[in-house]
Design a protein around this motif. Structure first.
Motif, PDB file in Angstrom:
ATOM      1  N   ASP A   1       0.843  -1.125  -0.002  1.00  0.00           N
ATOM      2  CA  ASP A   1      -0.140  -0.014  -0.046  1.00  0.00           C
ATOM      3  C   ASP A   1       1.068   1.178   0.025  1.00  0.00           C
ATOM      4  OD1 ASP A   1      -2.749   1.043   0.917  1.00  0.00           O
ATOM      5  OD2 ASP A   1      -1.019   2.241   2.059  1.00  0.00           O
TER       6      ASP A   1
ATOM      7  N   SER B   1      -5.462  -6.192   0.630  1.00  0.00           N
ATOM      8  CA  SER B   1      -5.210  -7.439   0.559  1.00  0.00           C
ATOM      9  C   SER B   1      -6.441  -8.156   0.114  1.00  0.00           C
ATOM     10  CB  SER B   1      -4.663  -8.054   1.755  1.00  0.00           C
ATOM     11  OG  SER B   1      -5.631  -8.355   2.705  1.00  0.00           O
ATOM     12  N   ASP B   2      -7.591  -7.941   0.446  1.00  0.00           N
ATOM     13  CA  ASP B   2      -8.944  -8.264   0.016  1.00  0.00           C
ATOM     14  C   ASP B   2      -9.101  -8.311  -1.313  1.00  0.00           C
ATOM     15  OD1 ASP B   2      -9.496  -9.197   2.499  1.00  0.00           O
ATOM     16  OD2 ASP B   2     -10.832  -7.682   2.971  1.00  0.00           O
ATOM     17  N   ARG B   3      -9.068  -7.049  -1.827  1.00  0.00           N
ATOM     18  CA  ARG B   3      -9.076  -6.395  -3.066  1.00  0.00           C
ATOM     19  C   ARG B   3      -8.139  -7.467  -4.052  1.00  0.00           C
ATOM     20  NH1 ARG B   3      -9.696  -1.219  -2.349  1.00  0.00           N
ATOM     21  NH2 ARG B   3      -7.507  -0.825  -2.966  1.00  0.00           N
TER      22      ARG B   3
ATOM     23  N   LYS C   1      -6.456  -1.294   8.621  1.00  0.00           N
ATOM     24  CA  LYS C   1      -7.705  -1.853   8.042  1.00  0.00           C
ATOM     25  C   LYS C   1      -7.454  -1.496   6.557  1.00  0.00           C
ATOM     26  CE  LYS C   1     -12.441  -0.872   8.178  1.00  0.00           C
ATOM     27  NZ  LYS C   1     -13.723  -0.513   8.631  1.00  0.00           N
ATOM     28  N   GLN C   2      -7.240  -0.458   6.198  1.00  0.00           N
ATOM     29  CA  GLN C   2      -7.061   0.114   4.783  1.00  0.00           C
ATOM     30  C   GLN C   2      -6.179  -1.055   3.825  1.00  0.00           C
ATOM     31  OE1 GLN C   2      -6.034   3.696   5.822  1.00  0.00           O
ATOM     32  NE2 GLN C   2      -7.879   4.941   4.933  1.00  0.00           N
ATOM     33  N   GLN C   3      -5.077  -1.426   4.907  1.00  0.00           N
ATOM     34  CA  GLN C   3      -4.175  -2.171   4.104  1.00  0.00           C
ATOM     35  C   GLN C   3      -4.858  -3.587   4.012  1.00  0.00           C
ATOM     36  OE1 GLN C   3      -0.031  -1.491   4.792  1.00  0.00           O
ATOM     37  NE2 GLN C   3      -0.684   0.167   6.447  1.00  0.00           N
ATOM     38  N   PHE C   4      -5.387  -3.988   5.005  1.00  0.00           N
ATOM     39  CA  PHE C   4      -6.127  -5.358   4.970  1.00  0.00           C
ATOM     40  C   PHE C   4      -7.191  -5.328   3.833  1.00  0.00           C
ATOM     41  CE2 PHE C   4      -4.873  -6.645   9.337  1.00  0.00           C
ATOM     42  CZ  PHE C   4      -4.666  -7.752   8.856  1.00  0.00           C
ATOM     43  N   LYS C   5      -7.699  -4.323   3.497  1.00  0.00           N
ATOM     44  CA  LYS C   5      -8.702  -4.038   2.335  1.00  0.00           C
ATOM     45  C   LYS C   5      -8.105  -4.110   1.099  1.00  0.00           C
ATOM     46  CE  LYS C   5     -12.868  -1.782   3.750  1.00  0.00           C
ATOM     47  NZ  LYS C   5     -13.809  -0.651   3.598  1.00  0.00           N
TER      48      LYS C   5
ATOM     49  N   THR D   1      -4.132 -15.912   4.537  1.00  0.00           N
ATOM     50  CA  THR D   1      -5.604 -15.243   4.569  1.00  0.00           C
ATOM     51  C   THR D   1      -6.692 -16.540   4.369  1.00  0.00           C
ATOM     52  OG1 THR D   1      -5.326 -15.162   2.332  1.00  0.00           O
ATOM     53  CG2 THR D   1      -4.955 -13.388   3.506  1.00  0.00           C
TER      54      THR D   1
END
Length: 420
Positions: free
Chosen positions: A360, A373-375, A367-371, A399
RNA sequence: GCGAUCGUGGCGAAGUGGUUAACGCAUUGGAUUGUGGCUCCAACAUUCGUGGGUUCGAUUCCCAUCGGUCGCCCCA
């Protein structure tokens, strides 16, 4: 706001992946047939298209992108692939080394037409050309190769139409016969047919408006004008197709839009319940005289081309694309500035070892960085913060399993190798 | 080249001649400053393809233009 030119397409993201997927599958199959790639310019001198497609053909009379360059040369964006390949074959004297030359091409073509279903002004064709043999076996093998390509893509809702239009002289004879036949009753046919009478009488046979008209139904058949030799040749082609279990039907009204074809001509037509139905996805045939008419040796050719955009439509409609999503192997989560620097460095080490790693670039919250990784659908997350930097270690989270462990950096590659 | 139809935010999609253009998804921020994907709250179209006209007033009506979609022709 700027828009793309009418009838053109942007490929990006998923659509670009599909496009390239097709290219790779198709070229892989065709290479097994002994074809090698030829990459010719996207434009050629106008004359070569006029000479090959025919001065009266639709392509030449209304569909070409033709312009004068600054040297006053008449240049045309290629509307089809065969002419350029033949030119290249001759110019490079490819016939010198072998008796049979098998070439394929993949690239954009340009036709100034009104866009509609499966039709664009810039579109992509894959095509093959085989030079050097007048053999029913080769004709059949060329057709089979197209069939196998579609099959390897999972496309089975196609039907093969095939016909023979004989050599040049018998075809010209037939044209005369047809013109004489239709001329006396031409006022009973539709206006399109009236136009076609002089320009391309063969197409009258294919008229959709008058298809039930007895005048057309009882028109002389091309088979009556064929030489015995041409008939026998065609019989051999069909025999080879039968032997290979290729389903086809002979359509005596199949004529093609380009002048250069002789003997075997064919098309693959889409059969489906939507607006794609009936569209030609692949067309081709034999051309015995083109090479010679270019001033080259007397070498016959045969080939076909198909439209990639149409293939994509069919495959979308039938859900034939495999899952082409790219999932990241690792996303690095860094919690402070120093960790950011470190993660940039580590990400690049991973990339150079063949992993898809991403980080990122702006946010610092976890949290944003987890998002992210989701994306990116990351398989693993590596967390780097004060603790890790202090201990010279990495926190790795799977994950999928949520399993989390802490290891030293030098163990990372070995760990990933084992898990991915 | 001819004919039909359509054009509202990143996407999908309602809507009306009149002061703030529904809703859903996505996105962003917060609840929740070292562990996310659920939930809740909030933000997000001075604008309805573009240009002109009619009107006191148009995203809504008219014209033009550009584009999309779909036929014909032809074709991949």
């Amino acid at each position: 706001m700027y828009q793309k030119v009418k009838g053109t397409l942007d490929f990006y993201d998923e659509s670009a992946i599909k496009y390239r997927y097709l290219e790779s599958v198709i070229s892989k199959v065709i290479k097994n047939y002994g074809y090698t790639e030829v990459i010719t310019p996207i434009f050629e001198n106008t004359e070569i298209f006029v000479r090959t497609s025919g001065e009266e053909s639709d392509i030449v009379t209304k569909e070409m992108y033709t312009f004068l360059d600054k040297g006053k040369r008449s240049i045309t964006l290629r509307p089809e692939g065969t002419a350029g390949v033949v030119r290249s074959f001759l110019e490079n004297k490819m016939y010198a080394n072998t008796t049979l030359t098998k070439l394929y091409y993949f690239g954009p073509m340009f036709r100034y037409e009104r866009p509609q279903t499966g039709r664009y002004r810039q579109f992509t064709q894959f095509g093959v050309e085989a030079f050097g043999a007048s053999s029913p076996l080769l004709d059949a093998d060329v057709i089979i190769s197209a069939y196998q390509i579609f099959k390897s893509l999972g496309i089975d809702n196609l039907k093969l139409k095939i016909n023979t239009i004989g050599d040049f002289t018998s075809r010209n004879n037939y044209v005369d016969v047809l013109q004489d036949y239709f001329r006396k009753d031409i006022d009973k046919l539709c206006s399109d047919c009236n136009n076609r009478l002089e320009k391309n009488p063969l197409r009258i046979l294919d008229c959709k408006i008058d298809s039930d008209n007895p005048i057309i139904k009882s028109a002389p058949k091309i088979s009556d004008s064929l030489t015995q030799e041409a008939k026998d040749y065609f019989k051999e082609v069909l025999k080879a197709l039968d032997y290979n279990n290729i389903n086809y039907f002979v359509d005596e009204n199949l004529v093609r839009g380009l002048d250069y074809y002789t003997d075997t001509v064919f098309e693959f037509i889409i059969e489906s319940d939507d607006n794609l139905n009936g569209l030609a996805i692949c067309g081709g045939g034999k051309y015995s005289d083109m090479v010679k008419s270019f001033g080259g040796p007397d070498i016959p050719g045969i080939g076909y081309a198909f439209g990639i955009e149409r293939v994509i439509s069919i495959m979308d409609q039938k859900g034939l694309f495999p899952n082409l999503d790219k999932a990241a192997d690792v996303v690095l989560i860094a919690l402070d500035e120093e960790s950011k620097l470190y993660s940039l460095n580590l990400a690049n080490k991973l990339r150079m070892n063949g992993y898809y790693a991403d980080i990122d670039y702006f946010n610092t919250t976890m949290k944003q960085q987890f998002k992210l990784s989701d994306r990116l659908n990351a398989k693993f997350i590596i967390i780097i913060g004060e603790e890790e930097l202090a201990n010279n270690s990495l926190t790795i989270k799977n994950t999928k399993t949520k399993e989390q462990i802490t290891i030293k950096e030098y163990m990372l590659l070995e760990y990933l190798k084992e898990k991915i």
